[in-house]
Enzyme design. Structure first.
Site, PDB file in Angstrom:
ATOM      1  N   ARG A   1       0.859  -1.174   0.000  1.00  0.00           N
ATOM      2  CA  ARG A   1       0.000   0.000   0.000  1.00  0.00           C
ATOM      3  C   ARG A   1       0.900   1.229   0.000  1.00  0.00           C
ATOM      4  NH1 ARG A   1      -3.709   2.425   4.914  1.00  0.00           N
ATOM      5  NH2 ARG A   1      -1.867   3.679   5.282  1.00  0.00           N
TER       6      ARG A   1
ATOM      7  N   TYR B   1      -2.883  11.743   6.194  1.00  0.00           N
ATOM      8  CA  TYR B   1      -3.129  10.371   6.630  1.00  0.00           C
ATOM      9  C   TYR B   1      -2.114   9.413   5.984  1.00  0.00           C
ATOM     10  CZ  TYR B   1      -4.572   5.680   6.678  1.00  0.00           C
ATOM     11  OH  TYR B   1      -4.507   4.327   6.834  1.00  0.00           O
TER      12      TYR B   1
ATOM     13  N   ASP C   1      -5.086   3.910   0.098  1.00  0.00           N
ATOM     14  CA  ASP C   1      -6.170   4.215   1.033  1.00  0.00           C
ATOM     15  C   ASP C   1      -6.543   5.694   0.921  1.00  0.00           C
ATOM     16  OD1 ASP C   1      -7.917   4.400   3.163  1.00  0.00           O
ATOM     17  OD2 ASP C   1      -6.587   3.432   4.620  1.00  0.00           O
TER      18      ASP C   1
ATOM     19  N   HIS D   1      -8.960   6.934   2.738  1.00  0.00           N
ATOM     20  CA  HIS D   1      -9.363   7.225   4.105  1.00  0.00           C
ATOM     21  C   HIS D   1     -10.614   8.090   4.195  1.00  0.00           C
ATOM     22  CE1 HIS D   1      -8.346   7.339   8.484  1.00  0.00           C
ATOM     23  NE2 HIS D   1      -7.871   6.161   8.144  1.00  0.00           N
TER      24      HIS D   1
ATOM     25  N   GLU E   1      -9.007   2.086  -1.460  1.00  0.00           N
ATOM     26  CA  GLU E   1      -9.706   1.816  -0.195  1.00  0.00           C
ATOM     27  C   GLU E   1     -10.479   3.029   0.297  1.00  0.00           C
ATOM     28  OE1 GLU E   1      -7.073   0.008   2.607  1.00  0.00           O
ATOM     29  OE2 GLU E   1      -8.006   1.010   4.314  1.00  0.00           O
TER      30      GLU E   1
ATOM     31  N   GLU F   1     -13.565  -0.922   7.100  1.00  0.00           N
ATOM     32  CA  GLU F   1     -12.837  -0.939   8.377  1.00  0.00           C
ATOM     33  C   GLU F   1     -13.613  -0.256   9.502  1.00  0.00           C
ATOM     34  OE1 GLU F   1      -9.151   1.028   7.163  1.00  0.00           O
ATOM     35  OE2 GLU F   1      -9.715   2.756   8.366  1.00  0.00           O
TER      36      GLU F   1
ATOM     37  N   ARG G   1     -13.604  -5.229   3.974  1.00  0.00           N
ATOM     38  CA  ARG G   1     -12.426  -5.298   4.854  1.00  0.00           C
ATOM     39  C   ARG G   1     -12.766  -4.942   6.302  1.00  0.00           C
ATOM     40  NH1 ARG G   1      -9.797  -0.975   5.342  1.00  0.00           N
ATOM     41  NH2 ARG G   1      -7.816  -1.951   5.779  1.00  0.00           N
TER      42      ARG G   1
ATOM     43  N   GLU H   1      -4.306  -7.044   5.565  1.00  0.00           N
ATOM     44  CA  GLU H   1      -3.389  -5.940   5.867  1.00  0.00           C
ATOM     45  C   GLU H   1      -2.386  -6.369   6.930  1.00  0.00           C
ATOM     46  OE1 GLU H   1      -5.379  -2.572   7.599  1.00  0.00           O
ATOM     47  OE2 GLU H   1      -3.769  -1.204   7.052  1.00  0.00           O
TER      48      GLU H   1
ATOM     49  N   TRP I   1     -11.335  12.673   8.854  1.00  0.00           N
ATOM     50  CA  TRP I   1      -9.937  12.270   8.975  1.00  0.00           C
ATOM     51  C   TRP I   1      -9.803  10.832   8.477  1.00  0.00           C
ATOM     52  CZ3 TRP I   1      -7.022   8.463  11.346  1.00  0.00           C
ATOM     53  CH2 TRP I   1      -5.637   8.630  11.169  1.00  0.00           C
TER      54      TRP I   1
END
Ligand code: GCO
Ligand code: MG
Length: 402
Positions: A147, A159, A210, A212, A236, A262, A283, A339, A402
């Site tokens: 990643r 991030y 990601d 995020h 992601e 997540e 995930r 991960e 965030w």
């Protein structure tokens, strides 16, 4: 066999962990991870005030009934605190079951479906050049999937990018820090990163990214389209995923595979996404999604819809969660990838474990149960310290995801 006692351990070997230990009249005990980053003590209180006394005297083999008792029987269902507490209990019970039957947990979930669990590493750098170097280091360590996250010109921090030379760790001790964000700068920069990575590392390495939860559907659609030539394994969390229909919009525009989950807690968070096939990977976290009992149902439902798993495995989940995810990943037919953010040496010492990494894959080990222990004496040397995830604001000061 009967449950005789359960206790919650909170320790902070570099970062905070919440571990439930369930004991039985046969001397066996099981461990479960109830860590919820930045809200740890809410789970501790849920377990100690509301759950543990209900477990005493029950048969730890009744994983399904105890799960339903805590979920359905609690009336107030779902949410990260409740589901992390249920997840901790469930993991501990599977650990006990494995120990009692003298077999690793993967054998209780269907047995091995493969030899090892494909994992992805994290690589990040202050800019594109440093990120390329970081990806090269992970490939040298044997990872087949990496990643990549890079610092963004014009933004001080973002991030996924470490500050200084330490490995990236999202939580910070003390009150939340604040960072500034610009979607425009991020969207200009990210395709350049992946163009360079593909050029440098060729077609075989799996590259992941990601977002995020920071984009709108149409921004994510643009990014997905621009990343298409670089064949990502997945993009992601492109949008805040509570609005499932947003992922439907992204899907109409791009063939870049999408992974989410997540922050999900139950199958209900993912139901429409799976049924409509708006995502490619689910995930969810073993700890935050009510443990193995529930996650197995999510995986089986996803399998019907051509969707594979990719359990969240950040360092804010303890080695107990990592082990549970590896037993699960070895057993389910529709594993995507797992991960892997290695824990600090201090954390590894507090949680001695049997899992290992070799040649791009992880192996849960063949110890009975989950194969992780807790060194309570050592853990006591690392008392809890309040920590938070950062807060994010747009350049004009507006509070942002965030
Ligand atoms: C990931 C995650 C983490 C989260 C963290 C929050 O993909 O690993 O996005 O980095 O930010 O788990 O506690
Ligand atoms: Mg993530």
């Amino acid at each position: 066999m009967k449950i005789t006692n359960a206790t919650v351990n909170v320790c902070s070997p570099g970062r905070n962990f919440v571990t439930l230990k369930v004991e039985t009249d046969e001397g066996l005990y099981g461990l479960g991870d109830g860590t919820l980053n930045g809200r740890e003590l809410a789970v501790v209180s849920y377990l100690t005030e509301h759950v543990i006394s209900c477990l005493i005297g029950r048969d730890p083999f009744q994983t399904e009934d105890i799960w339903q008792y805590l979920y359905r029987g609690g009336y107030w269902r779902r949410g990260p605190v409740t589901m992390a507490a249920i997840g901790a209990v469930d993991m501990a019970l599977w650990d006990i079951k494995g120990k009692a039957l003298n077999t690793p947990v993967y054998n209780l979930l269907g047995g091995r479906s493969r030899n090892g669990v494909l994992v992805y590493a994290h690589a990040n750098g202050a800019d594109i050049e440093h990120t390329i170097d970081a990806v090269a280091r992970e490939i040298d360590r044997g990872y087949l999937a990496v990643r990549a996250q890079s610092g963004i010109p014009g933004l001080d921090s973002t991030y996924g990018v470490a500050k200084g030379n330490k490995p990236y760790e999202p939580a910070e001790r003390g009150l939340p820090s604040e960072s500034l964000w610009s979607t425009e700068k991020y969207l200009q920069h990210t395709p350049k990163l992946f163009e360079r990575l593909r050029k440098r590392f060729g077609p075989d390495v799996h590259l992941l990214h990601d977002c995020h939860h920071r984009l709108t559907p149409i921004e994510a659609a643009r990014l997905g389209k621009e990343l298409e030539p670089f064949h990502l394994f997945w993009m992601e969390d492109p949008t805040p995923a509570e609005l499932a229909e947003g992922l439907g919009i992204i899907r109409q525009h791009t063939t870049t595979p999408i992974a989410v989950g997540e922050v999900f807690n139950t199958i209900w968070d993912a139901k429409i996404l799976i049924e409509k096939q708006w995502i490619d990977y689910i995930r969810m976290t073993v700890a935050h999604a009510g443990g193995l009992t529930h996650l197995k149902k999510v995986a089986d439902f996803a399998a019907l819809h051509h969707i594979r798993t990719g359990c969240h495995g950040a360092t804010d989940l303890s080695p107990v969660s990592m082990a549970a995810a590896l037993h699960f990943g070895l057993a389910v037919h529709n594993l995507g990838i797992q991960e892997h953010m290695p824990h600090s040496a201090e954390t590894d010492a507090v949680f001695p474990h049997g899992y290992s990494f070799h040649g791009g894959y992880m192996y849960p080990g063949d110890e009975p149960g989950l194969g992780v222990d807790l060194d309570e004496k050592l853990a006591a040397k690392y008392p809890y310290q309040r920590a938070y995830l950062p807060i994010n604001r747009k350049l004009d000061g507006t509070l942002f995801d965030w």
